[in-house]
Design an enzyme around this catalytic site. Structure first.
Site, short mmCIF file in Angstrom:
data_model
loop_
_atom_site.label_atom_id
_atom_site.label_comp_id
_atom_site.label_asym_id
_atom_site.label_seq_id
_atom_site.Cartn_x
_atom_site.Cartn_y
_atom_site.Cartn_z
N SER A 148 0.85 -1.20 0.00
CA SER A 148 0.00 0.00 0.00
C SER A 148 0.88 1.24 0.00
O SER A 148 2.01 1.21 0.50
CB SER A 148 -0.90 0.00 1.24
N TYR A 161 -1.70 -0.29 10.45
CA TYR A 161 -1.90 -0.77 9.08
C TYR A 161 -0.69 -0.40 8.22
O TYR A 161 -0.14 -1.25 7.49
CB TYR A 161 -3.17 -0.16 8.49
#
Length: 253
Positions: A148, A161
């Site tokens: 990501s 995250y």
């Protein structure tokens, strides 16, 4: 685009029940790749496999939980029995659970670590011998990890995250030093804002609303956009490794 060099390959795709994993499975299958579909939701996998086969492709639904080593090993055994060795692995399983670190949500932290980091490692352990053997036989072999943009761009309340995705990005980089000399390509892809089910897992109303506003302002990517990038990357000549790709909506700085 046409990626004819993909025809005849065999892929394992985790997170195949939705989002980027599902889109990648459909895209690769449409170019002649046999796809083994891994995810927890058996009904979704069966429906996807049926759809792929109705369109002329080959697909195997393999319900599995990447947070469980025994489940991954059993899935690998089933895939090997049905398809033999694989030469393309896509780690697309992931979960995004943002909250302030001060909330102390250890349950969310553990779930993200188990899925985003340890889950990818379990899949890598299960299928890396296949990739090495394929490369040694002169075939193209690919490991693709879906990380990501959060791996290196900090967003408030996404710390854990982002940390899991940074770990996956670093893992990809390190694996290239081990697998590259053996002709196995390792690609790390970092998407920006992408329209998947990840946002639906957020239990913080303020952060969920914030994410919705980002989609309104930035016009996020679709899972098919990312799947097309994976197909392009893995269809290059075997001596060419597109090692790192950051893909963002045009409006996302």
């Amino acid at each position: 685009m046409s990626y004819t060099t993909l025809a005849g390959r065999t892929a394992v795709i985790t997170g195949a029940a939705s989002g980027m994993g599902e889109a990648t499975a459909r895209t690769l299958a449409s170019h002649g790749v046999r796809v083994a579909l891994l995810a927890r939701r058996a009904d979704r996998l069966t429906a996807l496999a049926n759809r792929i086969e109705a369109d002329g492709g080959q697909a195997l639904a393999v319900p599995a939980d990447v947070t469980d080593a025994a489940s991954v090993d059993a899935a690998a055994e089933r895939i090997h029995t049905a398809y033999g060795a694989v030469d393309l692995v896509v780690n697309a399983a992931g979960v995004m659970l943002p909250n302030p670190v001060t909330d102390g949500r250890a349950d969310e932290w553990q779930r993200m670590l188990d899925t985003n980091v340890a889950g990818a490692l379990r899949v890598i352990r299960a299928f890396t011998p296949d990739l090495i053997a394929a490369a040694a036989a002169g075939r193209t072999a690919d490991l693709v990890n879906l990380s990501s943009i959060g791996a290196h761009i900090a967003f408030p309340h996404y710390a854990v995250y982002g940390a899991t995705k940074a770990a996956l990005t670093y893992l990809s980089q390190s694996l290239r030093t081990e697998l590259g000399p053996r002709d196995v390509r390792v690609t790390n892809i970092e998407p920006g804002l992408t329209d998947t089910e990840l946002g639906g897992h957020i239990d913080n109303a303020e952060l969920a609303t914030q994410l919705d506003g980002m989609f309104d302002a930035l016009i996020g990517l679709s899972p098919d956009d990312v799947a097309d990038l994976i197909a392009y990357t893995t269809s290059r000549a075997r001596h060419v490794n597109l090692r790192q790709a950051v893909v963002l909506p045009t409006r996302q700085a």
